[in-house]
Write a protein that holds these residues in place. Sequence first.
Motif, PDB file in Angstrom:
ATOM      1  N   SER A  95       0.949  -1.121  -0.034  1.00 57.83           N
ATOM      2  CA  SER A  95      -0.037   0.030   0.060  1.00 57.83           C
ATOM      3  C   SER A  95       0.731   1.230   0.054  1.00 57.83           C
ATOM      4  CB  SER A  95      -1.057   0.119   1.143  1.00 57.83           C
ATOM      5  OG  SER A  95      -0.094   0.027   2.360  1.00 57.83           O
ATOM      6  N   LEU A  96       2.110   1.291   0.258  1.00 62.15           N
ATOM      7  CA  LEU A  96       3.020   2.299   0.494  1.00 62.15           C
ATOM      8  C   LEU A  96       3.294   2.628  -1.001  1.00 62.15           C
ATOM      9  CD1 LEU A  96       5.515   1.506   3.622  1.00 62.15           C
ATOM     10  CD2 LEU A  96       3.090   2.923   3.235  1.00 62.15           C
ATOM     11  N   VAL A  97       3.380   1.688  -1.779  1.00 63.53           N
ATOM     12  CA  VAL A  97       3.920   2.196  -3.316  1.00 63.53           C
ATOM     13  C   VAL A  97       3.229   3.315  -3.852  1.00 63.53           C
ATOM     14  CG1 VAL A  97       4.326   0.995  -5.641  1.00 63.53           C
ATOM     15  CG2 VAL A  97       4.790  -0.069  -3.552  1.00 63.53           C
ATOM     16  N   GLY A  98       1.566   2.953  -3.916  1.00 64.17           N
ATOM     17  CA  GLY A  98       0.847   3.897  -4.582  1.00 64.17           C
ATOM     18  C   GLY A  98       0.922   5.251  -3.883  1.00 64.17           C
ATOM     19  N   ALA A  99       0.945   5.280  -2.679  1.00 63.56           N
ATOM     20  CA  ALA A  99       0.764   6.355  -1.859  1.00 63.56           C
ATOM     21  C   ALA A  99       2.292   7.221  -1.949  1.00 63.56           C
ATOM     22  CB  ALA A  99       0.566   6.007  -0.434  1.00 63.56           C
ATOM     23  N   SER A 100       3.215   6.580  -2.082  1.00 64.39           N
ATOM     24  CA  SER A 100       4.791   7.168  -2.129  1.00 64.39           C
ATOM     25  C   SER A 100       4.746   7.867  -3.626  1.00 64.39           C
ATOM     26  CB  SER A 100       5.731   6.273  -1.982  1.00 64.39           C
ATOM     27  OG  SER A 100       5.671   5.771  -0.587  1.00 64.39           O
ATOM     28  N   MET A 101       4.296   7.093  -4.544  1.00 65.50           N
ATOM     29  CA  MET A 101       4.227   7.606  -6.075  1.00 65.50           C
ATOM     30  C   MET A 101       3.473   8.689  -6.286  1.00 65.50           C
ATOM     31  SD  MET A 101       6.629   5.606  -7.205  1.00 65.50           S
ATOM     32  CE  MET A 101       7.322   5.085  -5.596  1.00 65.50           C
ATOM     33  N   ASN A 102       2.227   8.490  -5.561  1.00 67.88           N
ATOM     34  CA  ASN A 102       1.397   9.842  -5.697  1.00 67.88           C
ATOM     35  C   ASN A 102       1.916  11.076  -5.041  1.00 67.88           C
ATOM     36  OD1 ASN A 102      -1.319  11.395  -4.265  1.00 67.88           O
ATOM     37  ND2 ASN A 102      -1.469  10.743  -6.459  1.00 67.88           N
ATOM     38  N   LYS A 103       2.701  10.765  -3.966  1.00 69.19           N
ATOM     39  CA  LYS A 103       3.467  12.028  -3.223  1.00 69.19           C
ATOM     40  C   LYS A 103       4.439  12.609  -4.074  1.00 69.19           C
ATOM     41  CE  LYS A 103       2.865  10.373   1.530  1.00 69.19           C
ATOM     42  NZ  LYS A 103       3.296   9.788   2.760  1.00 69.19           N
ATOM     43  N   ILE A 104       4.963  11.683  -4.641  1.00 74.83           N
ATOM     44  CA  ILE A 104       6.268  11.984  -5.649  1.00 74.83           C
ATOM     45  C   ILE A 104       5.848  13.013  -6.775  1.00 74.83           C
ATOM     46  CG2 ILE A 104       8.051  11.454  -7.401  1.00 74.83           C
ATOM     47  CD1 ILE A 104       8.701   9.117  -5.365  1.00 74.83           C
ATOM     48  N   GLU A 105       4.510  12.718  -7.339  1.00 74.36           N
ATOM     49  CA  GLU A 105       4.115  13.256  -8.402  1.00 74.36           C
ATOM     50  C   GLU A 105       3.356  14.723  -8.158  1.00 74.36           C
ATOM     51  OE1 GLU A 105       1.243  10.786 -10.294  1.00 74.36           O
ATOM     52  OE2 GLU A 105       2.559   9.461 -11.224  1.00 74.36           O
ATOM     53  N   ARG A 106       2.904  14.780  -6.735  1.00 77.57           N
ATOM     54  CA  ARG A 106       2.252  16.050  -6.370  1.00 77.57           C
ATOM     55  C   ARG A 106       3.322  16.986  -6.207  1.00 77.57           C
ATOM     56  NH1 ARG A 106      -0.613  13.201  -2.373  1.00 77.57           N
ATOM     57  NH2 ARG A 106       0.496  14.150  -0.948  1.00 77.57           N
ATOM     58  N   GLN A 107       4.577  16.441  -5.664  1.00 77.57           N
ATOM     59  CA  GLN A 107       5.784  17.259  -5.380  1.00 77.57           C
ATOM     60  C   GLN A 107       6.399  17.834  -6.733  1.00 77.57           C
ATOM     61  OE1 GLN A 107       7.116  18.664  -2.562  1.00 77.57           O
ATOM     62  NE2 GLN A 107       5.417  17.702  -1.322  1.00 77.57           N
ATOM     63  N   PHE A 108       6.358  16.831  -7.718  1.00 74.68           N
ATOM     64  CA  PHE A 108       6.769  17.017  -8.916  1.00 74.68           C
ATOM     65  C   PHE A 108       6.255  18.275  -9.576  1.00 74.68           C
ATOM     66  CE2 PHE A 108       6.423  16.477 -13.563  1.00 74.68           C
ATOM     67  CZ  PHE A 108       7.922  16.756 -13.854  1.00 74.68           C
ATOM     68  N   SER A 109       4.763  18.517  -9.514  1.00 73.68           N
ATOM     69  CA  SER A 109       4.046  19.334 -10.147  1.00 73.68           C
ATOM     70  C   SER A 109       4.287  20.948  -9.269  1.00 73.68           C
ATOM     71  CB  SER A 109       2.667  19.129  -9.893  1.00 73.68           C
ATOM     72  OG  SER A 109       2.008  19.246  -8.783  1.00 73.68           O
ATOM     73  N   GLU A 110       4.495  20.625  -7.851  1.00 75.13           N
ATOM     74  CA  GLU A 110       4.882  21.890  -7.266  1.00 75.13           C
ATOM     75  C   GLU A 110       6.247  22.452  -7.481  1.00 75.13           C
ATOM     76  OE1 GLU A 110       4.130  21.136  -3.301  1.00 75.13           O
ATOM     77  OE2 GLU A 110       2.057  20.647  -3.521  1.00 75.13           O
ATOM     78  N   ILE A 111       7.128  21.559  -7.595  1.00 78.22           N
ATOM     79  CA  ILE A 111       8.611  21.972  -7.867  1.00 78.22           C
ATOM     80  C   ILE A 111       8.550  22.501  -9.372  1.00 78.22           C
ATOM     81  CG2 ILE A 111      11.124  20.989  -8.283  1.00 78.22           C
ATOM     82  CD1 ILE A 111      10.492  19.456  -5.718  1.00 78.22           C
ATOM     83  N   LEU A 112       8.079  21.827 -10.184  1.00 85.10           N
ATOM     84  CA  LEU A 112       8.090  22.235 -11.536  1.00 85.10           C
ATOM     85  C   LEU A 112       7.668  23.754 -11.748  1.00 85.10           C
ATOM     86  CD1 LEU A 112       8.976  20.721 -14.039  1.00 85.10           C
ATOM     87  CD2 LEU A 112       6.689  20.225 -14.757  1.00 85.10           C
ATOM     88  N   VAL A 113       6.450  24.161 -11.147  1.00 83.26           N
ATOM     89  CA  VAL A 113       5.957  25.467 -11.288  1.00 83.26           C
ATOM     90  C   VAL A 113       6.791  26.297 -10.967  1.00 83.26           C
ATOM     91  CG1 VAL A 113       4.141  26.953 -10.482  1.00 83.26           C
ATOM     92  CG2 VAL A 113       3.443  24.671 -11.221  1.00 83.26           C
ATOM     93  N   SER A 114       7.551  25.959  -9.646  1.00 86.10           N
ATOM     94  CA  SER A 114       8.573  27.046  -9.077  1.00 86.10           C
ATOM     95  C   SER A 114       9.868  26.958 -10.089  1.00 86.10           C
ATOM     96  CB  SER A 114       8.969  26.097  -7.570  1.00 86.10           C
ATOM     97  OG  SER A 114      10.243  27.056  -7.267  1.00 86.10           O
ATOM     98  N   VAL A 115      10.256  25.998 -10.524  1.00 89.70           N
ATOM     99  CA  VAL A 115      11.440  26.100 -11.343  1.00 89.70           C
ATOM    100  C   VAL A 115      11.246  26.784 -12.619  1.00 89.70           C
ATOM    101  CG1 VAL A 115      12.905  24.480 -12.739  1.00 89.70           C
ATOM    102  CG2 VAL A 115      12.584  23.756 -10.560  1.00 89.70           C
ATOM    103  N   ALA A 116       9.958  26.485 -13.325  1.00 92.41           N
ATOM    104  CA  ALA A 116       9.712  27.206 -14.466  1.00 92.41           C
ATOM    105  C   ALA A 116       9.684  28.774 -14.053  1.00 92.41           C
ATOM    106  CB  ALA A 116       8.502  26.584 -14.784  1.00 92.41           C
ATOM    107  N   LYS A 117       9.274  29.065 -13.017  1.00 97.58           N
ATOM    108  CA  LYS A 117       9.042  30.556 -12.719  1.00 97.58           C
ATOM    109  C   LYS A 117      10.366  31.103 -12.570  1.00 97.58           C
ATOM    110  CE  LYS A 117       6.641  33.586  -9.441  1.00 97.58           C
ATOM    111  NZ  LYS A 117       5.717  33.900  -8.399  1.00 97.58           N
ATOM    112  N   ASP A 118      11.150  30.080 -11.842  1.00 96.47           N
ATOM    113  CA  ASP A 118      12.736  30.797 -11.617  1.00 96.47           C
ATOM    114  C   ASP A 118      13.354  30.920 -12.929  1.00 96.47           C
ATOM    115  OD1 ASP A 118      15.011  31.085  -9.788  1.00 96.47           O
ATOM    116  OD2 ASP A 118      15.448  29.411 -10.931  1.00 96.47           O
ATOM    117  N   CYS A 119      13.049  30.096 -13.955  1.00 95.99           N
ATOM    118  CA  CYS A 119      13.631  30.138 -15.261  1.00 95.99           C
ATOM    119  C   CYS A 119      13.335  31.449 -15.858  1.00 95.99           C
ATOM    120  CB  CYS A 119      13.470  29.108 -16.167  1.00 95.99           C
ATOM    121  SG  CYS A 119      14.176  27.367 -15.799  1.00 95.99           S
TER     122      CYS A 119
END
Length: 710
Positions: free
Chosen positions: A525-549
Amino acid sequence: MLERYAETKKYLLNLIKELEKSKYVDPYIIGNSMLSEEVIRLEKGDFKIALVAPFSAGKSTFINSIIGKDLLSMDIRAETSVITKISYSKDIKIEITYLQNPKVDILETDECGELLTYQSCKEVLKKITTVRDETNEERIKQVVVYCPLDICKDNVEIIDTPGLFSRHEKHEAITNNIIPQVNAVIFMIDPDSVGEEHFTDKIRNYVQSAKSSSLEEDGRHIFFVINKIDVFDVEDIQKARHELEEVLSGIITRPNIHEVSAYFGMKGKQLLTKDLEIADIQKDRKIKIPDPADPEYTIAGKQILEQNASDIIHFSKIKELEKSLGEYLQSKNKYLITDVMSTIRNILSDTINKLKFEIKEMQSMIKENNTVYIEKIDKLRGEIDSLKETTLKSIQSLVSKRILGGISGHSLQDEISDEIGGQLVDITKDIERELFKRWSKAKQKIDRYNAEEIVQSVILDAEEYLVLKVKEMVRQSFLAVKTIIATLIGDIQQQLDNVTEKLEEAEIKNLGSKMNRIGNLNVDSLVGASMNKIERQFSEILVSVAKDCQEKVQSAYESSISMEKVGGAWNWLKGLFGAEDYEEKFDLYRFKRELDGLIDELTEIMKNKLSESEVSIAEPIVDMSKEIAKDISSDVSKIITNVVKIKQTVLVNLKKEMDKNEDEKEESVAQKQKNIVKVSEISHRFESRVKQLAEGDMEHELSVQSPVYQ
């Protein structure tokens, strides 16, 4: 669209309530499972769909077709300038947030004080979300429309973005803020546009950006819709499809392309739900459909009857798109369902195994000396405690070593930093090469009057290229993190499997038999939850990185702009008092001679700025990985602790049973046997219903509504 998912979710949540109230299912096992956390994730699981399209492609009509309501203005002049989201609510209301103002406005009534209807809501939206009021995009951040729409009931949110390629285009909002945060992206395309050179270049960039904004493999989250099949000939639609496939070649291997009529889809659904009278359809000269009795001929006007609603929807092909989209979204959040199902199975089987073990031990203890048996139980409890402490330390050490590293191994931070550092070198070279290529082509068209515009265009293109490259770099780093976390969970599971064997050995050694499987030492059960957290964090960091660029590019551009005193006698006179006016612009007279040097300087500035990004990109990824590893350690600790608690409770209860006389013990055994039968019945009923849902009963229900599924 999410009928099967919604039905399964509803069934599981109702079943959980039944289990919690049941006198046959062990409440201690329920309480010491991961069920409560999984239910919260299931209830909060959402589905965000973004619609992206060139201006005039029929995007508003398409959204109206999806929701089955005439909500968004289809007036070609009412171009969307504000991000508009559609979510579920029992009552119609509009929520407005602003760019510079923290207040949030909630509109529930129209100008006359009447509760909003779909029609009055449409009129309000026309005023606040379109370019008719040019101040909208400067003032309003986003608008959320809440409606009692079945399609949005299960946390589905539909996002209407500003039109692409128009003079009001919100490039940053579309490519860098919205797309990374959604589950699925629908690119809507007008058949007339596909072959145009401008469209081809732009759509490739947008699609590449959308692909880089998700961790999905090969753009599986991207859908393409060729609209207006009711307007264009079949040959034109097929030509557009072929040209679109050519545009997407090299980006997406198997693009998910659908051909629809948004207009027919909307009208057919409105007729089906009685939002439109049949007379409205009959008077609509656009509505012509193949005759159900003889498809070689068409019917229109008074030939169309109420029962033809499903035929109109069928012709639109909108249901085929909804089915494909629904299947993807369901698979995206499938782990939310499967985790809960798995835990329910474990609770039921653990309850039965616990009862069987207790019965067996109670029957044995009748023949055994109480004192000796109590000693065996106490000794086993001690060994279980010792195993728990050893395992927790071992797993914490495993997580720490993999994420933080040690004397003998590289840490995750080292791996990510090395990866990003290496990629940044390549990106810097690409940026230098790309800027030179674009500038060499653009400067041939320069004259005194267009110089500033051309340079701005080159810089914007460079920015787009830079953001795309950095997005792809961040994406690769996150994919590497996913692999590392998945491997870590696999290593933890292997340790837990070893612990399970040791627990069984201790049980056999002390009691002569094992408890069967009571308590679940499984981290699937940790696999799905962990992968989902990674994807959510990816979107947040991506927005920040794109803005920084973008900020770095803007900084580079601004360093090439000079302040120049405004001409004229009046400004000269103001200068005598130190109040003269200045304006930002290039020195156009010198500019043409110095442009090559300026672009070289700009390239150097961009390269330097990009090299500074290594730490700012790597740090949040590493921090996210540490946080997820910390969550995994915590969850594993809880899993182990829960299993030990259950086993300890079984042994404590057995000691209590020893104080009973033989008649009481026999009565207790009989009750436990009855409970086994009842829990087995619940388990059988659960598995039968799950099988029905898996086999697609909901597909059958859909087929009754529309011949698309027949």
